[in-house]
Design a protein around this motif. Sequence first.
Motif, mmCIF file in Angstrom:
data_model
loop_
_atom_site.group_PDB
_atom_site.id
_atom_site.type_symbol
_atom_site.label_atom_id
_atom_site.label_comp_id
_atom_site.label_asym_id
_atom_site.label_seq_id
_atom_site.Cartn_x
_atom_site.Cartn_y
_atom_site.Cartn_z
ATOM 1 N N ALA A 17 0.827 -1.196 0.000
ATOM 2 C CA ALA A 17 0.000 0.000 0.000
ATOM 3 C C ALA A 17 0.865 1.252 0.000
ATOM 4 O O ALA A 17 1.955 1.284 0.561
ATOM 5 C CB ALA A 17 -0.915 -0.008 1.221
ATOM 6 N N GLU A 18 0.339 2.308 -0.624
ATOM 7 C CA GLU A 18 1.052 3.583 -0.671
ATOM 8 C C GLU A 18 1.269 4.136 0.736
ATOM 9 O O GLU A 18 2.318 4.704 1.044
ATOM 10 C CB GLU A 18 0.253 4.571 -1.517
ATOM 11 C CG GLU A 18 1.054 5.744 -2.033
ATOM 12 C CD GLU A 18 1.991 5.351 -3.172
ATOM 13 O OE1 GLU A 18 2.865 6.157 -3.483
ATOM 14 O OE2 GLU A 18 1.860 4.248 -3.727
ATOM 15 N N GLU A 19 0.277 3.966 1.595
ATOM 16 C CA GLU A 19 0.387 4.464 2.967
ATOM 17 C C GLU A 19 1.538 3.776 3.702
ATOM 18 O O GLU A 19 2.294 4.404 4.442
ATOM 19 C CB GLU A 19 -0.931 4.231 3.709
ATOM 20 C CG GLU A 19 -0.931 4.776 5.135
ATOM 21 C CD GLU A 19 -2.265 4.550 5.829
ATOM 22 O OE1 GLU A 19 -2.310 4.756 7.050
ATOM 23 O OE2 GLU A 19 -3.246 4.178 5.138
ATOM 24 N N GLU A 20 1.664 2.471 3.481
ATOM 25 C CA GLU A 20 2.765 1.737 4.113
ATOM 26 C C GLU A 20 4.110 2.218 3.598
ATOM 27 O O GLU A 20 5.071 2.354 4.364
ATOM 28 C CB GLU A 20 2.583 0.239 3.828
ATOM 29 C CG GLU A 20 3.648 -0.644 4.477
ATOM 30 C CD GLU A 20 3.453 -2.110 4.132
ATOM 31 O OE1 GLU A 20 4.379 -2.889 4.413
ATOM 32 O OE2 GLU A 20 2.392 -2.458 3.589
ATOM 33 N N PHE A 21 4.179 2.497 2.293
ATOM 34 C CA PHE A 21 5.428 2.994 1.724
ATOM 35 C C PHE A 21 5.798 4.351 2.318
ATOM 36 O O PHE A 21 6.954 4.607 2.655
ATOM 37 C CB PHE A 21 5.300 3.105 0.202
ATOM 38 C CG PHE A 21 6.530 3.667 -0.465
ATOM 39 C CD1 PHE A 21 7.641 2.867 -0.678
ATOM 40 C CD2 PHE A 21 6.581 4.997 -0.854
ATOM 41 C CE1 PHE A 21 8.779 3.386 -1.279
ATOM 42 C CE2 PHE A 21 7.710 5.518 -1.447
ATOM 43 C CZ PHE A 21 8.812 4.712 -1.671
ATOM 44 N N CYS A 22 4.806 5.245 2.468
ATOM 45 C CA CYS A 22 5.069 6.578 3.030
ATOM 46 C C CYS A 22 5.531 6.473 4.478
ATOM 47 O O CYS A 22 6.406 7.232 4.930
ATOM 48 C CB CYS A 22 3.816 7.450 2.934
ATOM 49 S SG CYS A 22 3.402 7.955 1.244
ATOM 50 N N THR A 23 4.962 5.538 5.241
ATOM 51 C CA THR A 23 5.398 5.338 6.625
ATOM 52 C C THR A 23 6.867 4.924 6.660
ATOM 53 O O THR A 23 7.662 5.447 7.461
ATOM 54 C CB THR A 23 4.527 4.260 7.303
ATOM 55 O OG1 THR A 23 3.170 4.702 7.313
ATOM 56 C CG2 THR A 23 4.990 4.009 8.730
ATOM 57 N N ALA A 24 7.238 3.983 5.790
ATOM 58 C CA ALA A 24 8.631 3.543 5.732
ATOM 59 C C ALA A 24 9.552 4.674 5.293
ATOM 60 O O ALA A 24 10.671 4.820 5.800
ATOM 61 C CB ALA A 24 8.757 2.355 4.782
ATOM 62 N N LEU A 25 9.087 5.514 4.368
ATOM 63 C CA LEU A 25 9.893 6.623 3.882
ATOM 64 C C LEU A 25 10.123 7.657 4.966
ATOM 65 O O LEU A 25 11.213 8.213 5.102
ATOM 66 C CB LEU A 25 9.209 7.248 2.666
ATOM 67 C CG LEU A 25 10.026 8.237 1.827
ATOM 68 C CD1 LEU A 25 11.302 7.583 1.326
ATOM 69 C CD2 LEU A 25 9.198 8.746 0.654
ATOM 70 N N MET A 30 7.678 13.669 -2.885
ATOM 71 C CA MET A 30 6.845 14.408 -3.836
ATOM 72 C C MET A 30 6.166 13.465 -4.823
ATOM 73 O O MET A 30 4.985 13.619 -5.136
ATOM 74 C CB MET A 30 7.713 15.430 -4.583
ATOM 75 C CG MET A 30 8.139 16.621 -3.744
ATOM 76 S SD MET A 30 8.942 17.913 -4.717
ATOM 77 C CE MET A 30 10.432 17.076 -5.221
ATOM 78 N N GLN A 31 6.889 12.464 -5.299
ATOM 79 C CA GLN A 31 6.323 11.541 -6.285
ATOM 80 C C GLN A 31 5.116 10.791 -5.741
ATOM 81 O O GLN A 31 4.173 10.512 -6.468
ATOM 82 C CB GLN A 31 7.390 10.539 -6.738
ATOM 83 C CG GLN A 31 8.469 11.132 -7.623
ATOM 84 C CD GLN A 31 9.560 10.125 -7.923
ATOM 85 O OE1 GLN A 31 9.335 8.916 -7.858
ATOM 86 N NE2 GLN A 31 10.744 10.609 -8.248
ATOM 87 N N HIS A 32 5.155 10.441 -4.454
ATOM 88 C CA HIS A 32 4.094 9.621 -3.875
ATOM 89 C C HIS A 32 3.166 10.416 -2.957
ATOM 90 O O HIS A 32 2.371 9.835 -2.228
ATOM 91 C CB HIS A 32 4.717 8.452 -3.113
ATOM 92 C CG HIS A 32 5.479 7.517 -4.008
ATOM 93 N ND1 HIS A 32 4.900 6.459 -4.649
ATOM 94 C CD2 HIS A 32 6.772 7.524 -4.403
ATOM 95 C CE1 HIS A 32 5.801 5.833 -5.387
ATOM 96 N NE2 HIS A 32 6.952 6.467 -5.251
ATOM 97 N N ASN A 33 3.285 11.765 -2.999
ATOM 98 C CA ASN A 33 2.418 12.639 -2.201
ATOM 99 C C ASN A 33 2.427 12.246 -0.726
ATOM 100 O O ASN A 33 1.377 12.212 -0.073
ATOM 101 C CB ASN A 33 0.978 12.597 -2.741
ATOM 102 C CG ASN A 33 0.882 13.177 -4.130
ATOM 103 O OD1 ASN A 33 1.520 14.191 -4.424
ATOM 104 N ND2 ASN A 33 0.116 12.536 -4.996
ATOM 105 N N CYS A 34 3.614 11.911 -0.235
ATOM 106 C CA CYS A 34 3.741 11.528 1.173
ATOM 107 C C CYS A 34 3.854 12.775 2.036
ATOM 108 O O CYS A 34 4.645 13.680 1.733
ATOM 109 C CB CYS A 34 4.975 10.649 1.387
ATOM 110 S SG CYS A 34 4.895 9.059 0.554
ATOM 111 N N SER A 35 3.104 12.819 3.123
ATOM 112 C CA SER A 35 3.209 13.925 4.067
ATOM 113 C C SER A 35 4.420 13.706 4.963
ATOM 114 O O SER A 35 4.746 12.583 5.325
ATOM 115 C CB SER A 35 1.942 13.997 4.912
ATOM 116 O OG SER A 35 2.118 14.910 5.978
ATOM 117 N N LYS A 36 5.098 14.811 5.289
ATOM 118 C CA LYS A 36 6.227 14.693 6.213
ATOM 119 C C LYS A 36 5.768 14.418 7.642
ATOM 120 O O LYS A 36 6.554 13.980 8.479
ATOM 121 C CB LYS A 36 7.074 15.964 6.169
ATOM 122 C CG LYS A 36 7.785 16.156 4.839
ATOM 123 C CD LYS A 36 8.735 17.338 4.872
ATOM 124 C CE LYS A 36 9.481 17.473 3.550
ATOM 125 N NZ LYS A 36 10.430 18.608 3.554
#
Length: 433
Positions: free
Chosen positions: A66-74, A106-112
């Motif tokens: 999931a994208e959310e899981e990827f953003c958490t890892a990032l 930026m590519q995955h619209n991940c919030s900091k």
Amino acid sequence: MQPPRQSGAPSARAGWTGMGKRGRPSALDVCRLLAVFLSLCPSESLQCKILKCNSEFWASTGQSGAEEEFCTALRAYNSCVRRTARTCRGDLAYHSAQHGIEDLMMQHNCSKEGPTSQPRSRTPQAPPPPPVPPPDSQERSDGPEVCHYERSLPRGAPPPNYTHCGFFGDPHLRTFTDQFQTCKVEGAWPLIHNKYLSVQVTNTPVVPGSMATATSKLTIIFKNFQECVDQKMYHAETDELPAAFADGSKNGGERHGANTLRIVEKVPGAHVEIQARYIGTTIVVRQVGRYLTFAVRMPEEVVHAAEEGDSQDLYLCLHGCPHNQRIHLNRTLQGPGGARGQGFSYHTAKAKCKERLPVEDLYFQSCVFDLLSSGDINFTMAAFYAFEDVKLLHSNSQRHHLFEEDPRSGARHEGPALALLLGALLCVLWGGL
């Protein structure tokens, strides 16, 4: 409006440029650039723990999820990298990781802001085979005004002040402020780091057990810039002076101003010139004998374009070598009775250097020093080509030659002739009185 960023195909040595919008990057993609730098400077990277951050992020991401899981890892990866800031500020892999994280955010619209749970270990899946890289867009126009440094300056602005830095031989450094130093600096050291590019060298011992070192590896990262260029990495080492970037391309990628960054091979395997017109910069890389030399011409504004929070106090081209890494060239050469080194006496070394460098300036002295410390005749040509690059790249012809200076006053030692001239002048004045 700035066109959307396009990405070249990944390669085994490509950096963050292989992470385009065609899909979420794999852990292998994320790790590639850091892996290259860890191979170049393993001791420095291990010391600053960037490998640990990279490994944790790699273990927490797979080919799907999931994208959310990827953003958490990032975000967890970003926190880990930030914790290494104190020990990694001078490490090129650290700065590359910072930029790569920003691009992925930026590519995955991940919030900091958000959860940064510890990564959960996974068994990494085998990456798919890389696609064939597209051909360079060499026929593209040179791009908009912003991709030409001098054209992009405000109308009526004074012409830019171009500065020069050179690094060659055993090794000798000429800084952007025309300081000339001879240094030990074994291992990986940053020469330049600003908003637009980073340069790092790796120096290895010339003779086992000696303090004499010379440059065996060089890495340059050109960071992505507006609609002009994608991020590109150039890597050279002994007996491998490529006429292309690490991804096989010879220009700045797929953007409209890509041809404002290009590589020109002057002498195959011996002399490469990299022209970065979008920042008014020219870089010359040579292999002379078994070692590399580096020279750059860069506008002063670009030199001092620091990233936020970066004091730029660790970069050799800007502030010189640390005091505990400097060698006093003149004192070393003025030993009692003349020095003798690896197969050369002081007088034979001077005679050999005089053949290529008739003016006894600091380039001449560095040539003598290198012959005495290494016995390698190729260092004569390294000093010669370093001075040739000065004539090509330095904007002030009155400052091509540099001479030993008095550290207390900054005055140049002009030798016995000046002393006689001053003595004669005093006699004339005294007679007149």
